[in-house]
Motif scaffolding. Structure first.
Motif, PDB file in Angstrom:
ATOM      1  N   MET A   1     -13.891   3.286  -7.447  1.00  0.00           N
ATOM      2  CA  MET A   1     -13.432   2.524  -6.298  1.00  0.00           C
ATOM      3  C   MET A   1     -14.040   3.123  -5.039  1.00  0.00           C
ATOM      4  N   GLU A   2     -14.572   2.274  -4.208  1.00  0.00           N
ATOM      5  CA  GLU A   2     -15.193   2.697  -2.946  1.00  0.00           C
ATOM      6  C   GLU A   2     -14.120   3.015  -1.909  1.00  0.00           C
ATOM      7  N   LYS A   3     -14.406   3.981  -1.059  1.00  0.00           N
ATOM      8  CA  LYS A   3     -13.457   4.404  -0.031  1.00  0.00           C
ATOM      9  C   LYS A   3     -13.415   3.394   1.116  1.00  0.00           C
ATOM     10  N   ILE A   4     -12.176   3.128   1.570  1.00  0.00           N
ATOM     11  CA  ILE A   4     -11.915   2.226   2.687  1.00  0.00           C
ATOM     12  C   ILE A   4     -11.390   3.038   3.865  1.00  0.00           C
ATOM     13  N   ILE A   5     -11.795   2.638   5.064  1.00  0.00           N
ATOM     14  CA  ILE A   5     -11.217   3.193   6.288  1.00  0.00           C
ATOM     15  C   ILE A   5     -10.698   2.026   7.127  1.00  0.00           C
ATOM     16  N   LEU A   6      -9.717   2.307   7.968  1.00  0.00           N
ATOM     17  CA  LEU A   6      -9.204   1.291   8.888  1.00  0.00           C
ATOM     18  C   LEU A   6      -9.783   1.543  10.267  1.00  0.00           C
ATOM     19  N   ILE A   7     -10.328   0.489  10.861  1.00  0.00           N
ATOM     20  CA  ILE A   7     -10.951   0.575  12.176  1.00  0.00           C
ATOM     21  C   ILE A   7     -10.432  -0.564  13.035  1.00  0.00           C
ATOM     22  N   LYS A   8     -10.165  -0.263  14.312  1.00  0.00           N
ATOM     23  CA  LYS A   8      -9.774  -1.313  15.258  1.00  0.00           C
ATOM     24  C   LYS A   8     -10.970  -2.243  15.480  1.00  0.00           C
ATOM     25  N   ASN A  77     -20.204  -0.031   5.615  1.00  0.00           N
ATOM     26  CA  ASN A  77     -19.634  -0.561   6.861  1.00  0.00           C
ATOM     27  C   ASN A  77     -19.312  -2.058   6.749  1.00  0.00           C
ATOM     28  N   TYR A  78     -18.859  -2.484   5.581  1.00  0.00           N
ATOM     29  CA  TYR A  78     -18.604  -3.892   5.273  1.00  0.00           C
ATOM     30  C   TYR A  78     -17.109  -4.174   5.362  1.00  0.00           C
ATOM     31  N   ILE A  79     -16.745  -5.269   6.026  1.00  0.00           N
ATOM     32  CA  ILE A  79     -15.336  -5.666   6.138  1.00  0.00           C
ATOM     33  C   ILE A  79     -14.886  -6.271   4.808  1.00  0.00           C
ATOM     34  N   VAL A  80     -13.952  -5.585   4.149  1.00  0.00           N
ATOM     35  CA  VAL A  80     -13.401  -6.122   2.900  1.00  0.00           C
ATOM     36  C   VAL A  80     -12.042  -6.770   3.130  1.00  0.00           C
ATOM     37  N   GLY A  81     -11.373  -6.423   4.244  1.00  0.00           N
ATOM     38  CA  GLY A  81     -10.059  -6.988   4.501  1.00  0.00           C
ATOM     39  C   GLY A  81      -9.601  -6.734   5.926  1.00  0.00           C
ATOM     40  N   MET A  82      -8.433  -7.274   6.232  1.00  0.00           N
ATOM     41  CA  MET A  82      -7.771  -7.051   7.520  1.00  0.00           C
ATOM     42  C   MET A  82      -6.306  -6.774   7.258  1.00  0.00           C
ATOM     43  N   ILE A  83      -5.723  -5.965   8.127  1.00  0.00           N
ATOM     44  CA  ILE A  83      -4.303  -5.641   7.984  1.00  0.00           C
ATOM     45  C   ILE A  83      -3.665  -5.590   9.365  1.00  0.00           C
ATOM     46  N   ASP A  84      -2.487  -6.160   9.474  1.00  0.00           N
ATOM     47  CA  ASP A  84      -1.747  -6.295  10.729  1.00  0.00           C
ATOM     48  C   ASP A  84      -0.443  -5.520  10.593  1.00  0.00           C
ATOM     49  N   GLN A 116      -5.513   0.489  -1.058  1.00  0.00           N
ATOM     50  CA  GLN A 116      -5.993   1.514  -0.118  1.00  0.00           C
ATOM     51  C   GLN A 116      -5.627   1.156   1.315  1.00  0.00           C
ATOM     52  N   MET A 117      -5.843  -0.101   1.680  1.00  0.00           N
ATOM     53  CA  MET A 117      -5.536  -0.533   3.048  1.00  0.00           C
ATOM     54  C   MET A 117      -4.052  -0.348   3.343  1.00  0.00           C
ATOM     55  N   LEU A 118      -3.191  -0.725   2.396  1.00  0.00           N
ATOM     56  CA  LEU A 118      -1.756  -0.580   2.607  1.00  0.00           C
ATOM     57  C   LEU A 118      -1.378   0.891   2.750  1.00  0.00           C
ATOM     58  N   LYS A 119      -1.917   1.736   1.901  1.00  0.00           N
ATOM     59  CA  LYS A 119      -1.620   3.162   1.990  1.00  0.00           C
ATOM     60  C   LYS A 119      -2.016   3.718   3.360  1.00  0.00           C
ATOM     61  N   LEU A 120      -3.194   3.352   3.845  1.00  0.00           N
ATOM     62  CA  LEU A 120      -3.656   3.814   5.155  1.00  0.00           C
ATOM     63  C   LEU A 120      -2.788   3.233   6.278  1.00  0.00           C
ATOM     64  N   ALA A 121      -2.384   1.972   6.128  1.00  0.00           N
ATOM     65  CA  ALA A 121      -1.537   1.340   7.138  1.00  0.00           C
ATOM     66  C   ALA A 121      -0.167   2.007   7.214  1.00  0.00           C
ATOM     67  N   LEU A 122       0.354   2.437   6.085  1.00  0.00           N
ATOM     68  CA  LEU A 122       1.654   3.116   6.093  1.00  0.00           C
ATOM     69  C   LEU A 122       1.575   4.432   6.854  1.00  0.00           C
ATOM     70  N   GLU A 123       0.431   5.093   6.816  1.00  0.00           N
ATOM     71  CA  GLU A 123       0.244   6.302   7.637  1.00  0.00           C
ATOM     72  C   GLU A 123       0.277   5.945   9.115  1.00  0.00           C
ATOM     73  N   LYS A 124      -0.321   4.820   9.465  1.00  0.00           N
ATOM     74  CA  LYS A 124      -0.283   4.352  10.867  1.00  0.00           C
ATOM     75  C   LYS A 124       1.165   4.023  11.261  1.00  0.00           C
ATOM     76  N   CYS A 125       1.934   3.472  10.331  1.00  0.00           N
ATOM     77  CA  CYS A 125       3.344   3.169  10.601  1.00  0.00           C
ATOM     78  C   CYS A 125       4.123   4.450  10.904  1.00  0.00           C
ATOM     79  N   LYS A 126       3.837   5.507  10.150  1.00  0.00           N
ATOM     80  CA  LYS A 126       4.481   6.799  10.418  1.00  0.00           C
ATOM     81  C   LYS A 126       4.134   7.290  11.813  1.00  0.00           C
TER      82      LYS A 126
END
Length: 173
Positions: A1-8, A77-84, A116-126
Motif C-alpha cells: 500500500m502506498e503512503k498517503i499524506i493530507l495536504i490543504k 503527488n496524486y490526489i486519491v481522495g478528499m476528506i472534510d 489511511q486518510m481517516l487515520k490521519l484525519a483523526l490525528e487532526k481531530c485530536k
C-alpha cells in the motif's frame, strides 16, 4: 500500500483538483468530503469558500467550521481522495453527516487509501481538541462501513434520514 499524506488544497493543485472533480462527477452529482466542490466552476472560487468555511467568524450560515484536506499519494503527488473534518456538530450533522466526510477516486478504491486518510484525519481531530467524532454512512455502503470500523468505531444506531437508512458510528479519541 502506498503512503498517503493530507495536504490543504491550494492553487498548485488546481489542475489535479479539476481532474478529481470531473472523475467524481461521472459517478455522482455529489462529491463527499469536498465541501461543495461540485457547485463551483473555478478552483479559485472553491478555495475562497474553503477559507470562509474554516473560521467560525466567516462560515456560511447553517454550516460549522471545517478543514478540507487532499489525500495525496506521496510517491507521485496524486490526489486519491478528499476528506472534510467538521470541527463540531450542529443539529443536522448530528443526524446526517457527522464530523468527517470523505471520498476516494473510483480508480483508486480498494487500495486502503480511505483507511489511511481517516487515520490521519483523526490525528487532526485530536489537534482540534475533539474528544470523539461521529461518522455516518448509508446502510448499504459496506466499503465505507469497513473503513469506519477499521478506526475503532462503535455503531450507535441506524436512522432513517432523507429516504435512506444511515448508520451512525462514534470514535473515541
Amino acid at each position: 500500500m502506498e503512503k498517503i499524506i493530507l495536504i490543504k488544497p491550494d492553487l498548485s493543485y488546481a489542475d489535479e483538483i479539476t481532474k478529481y472533480k470531473e472523475e467524481s462527477l461521472k459517478e455522482s452529482p455529489l462529491i463527499n468530503g469536498a465541501a461543495g466542490l461540485n457547485n463551483f466552476s473555478s478552483i479559485k472560487d472553491w478555495l475562497e469558500e474553503l477559507k470562509r468555511r474554516s473560521s467560525k467568524a466567516t462560515v456560511p450560515e447553517g454550516l460549522v467550521p471545517s478543514s478540507i484536506y487532499l489525500g495525496i499519494r506521496e510517491k507521485d503527488n496524486y490526489i486519491v481522495g478528499m476528506i472534510d473534518i467538521r470541527h463540531y456538530l450542529n443539529d443536522f450533522l448530528k443526524q446526517f453527516g457527522g464530523n468527517i466526510g470523505y471520498s476516494v477516486r473510483k480508480s483508486e478504491r480498494n487500495k486502503g487509501y480511505a483507511k489511511q486518510m481517516l487515520k490521519l484525519a483523526l490525528e487532526k481531530c485530536k489537534d482540534l481538541k475533539m474528544k470523539k467524532v461521529l461518522i455516518t454512512c448509508d446502510e448499504d455502503n459496506i466499503a465505507s462501513e469497513k473503513v469506519i470500523l477499521s478506526a475503532g468505531a462503535k455503531l450507535e444506531d441506524i436512522r432513517f434520514l432523507e429516504g435512506k437508512n444511515r448508520k451512525r458510528f462514534w470514535i473515541e479519541l
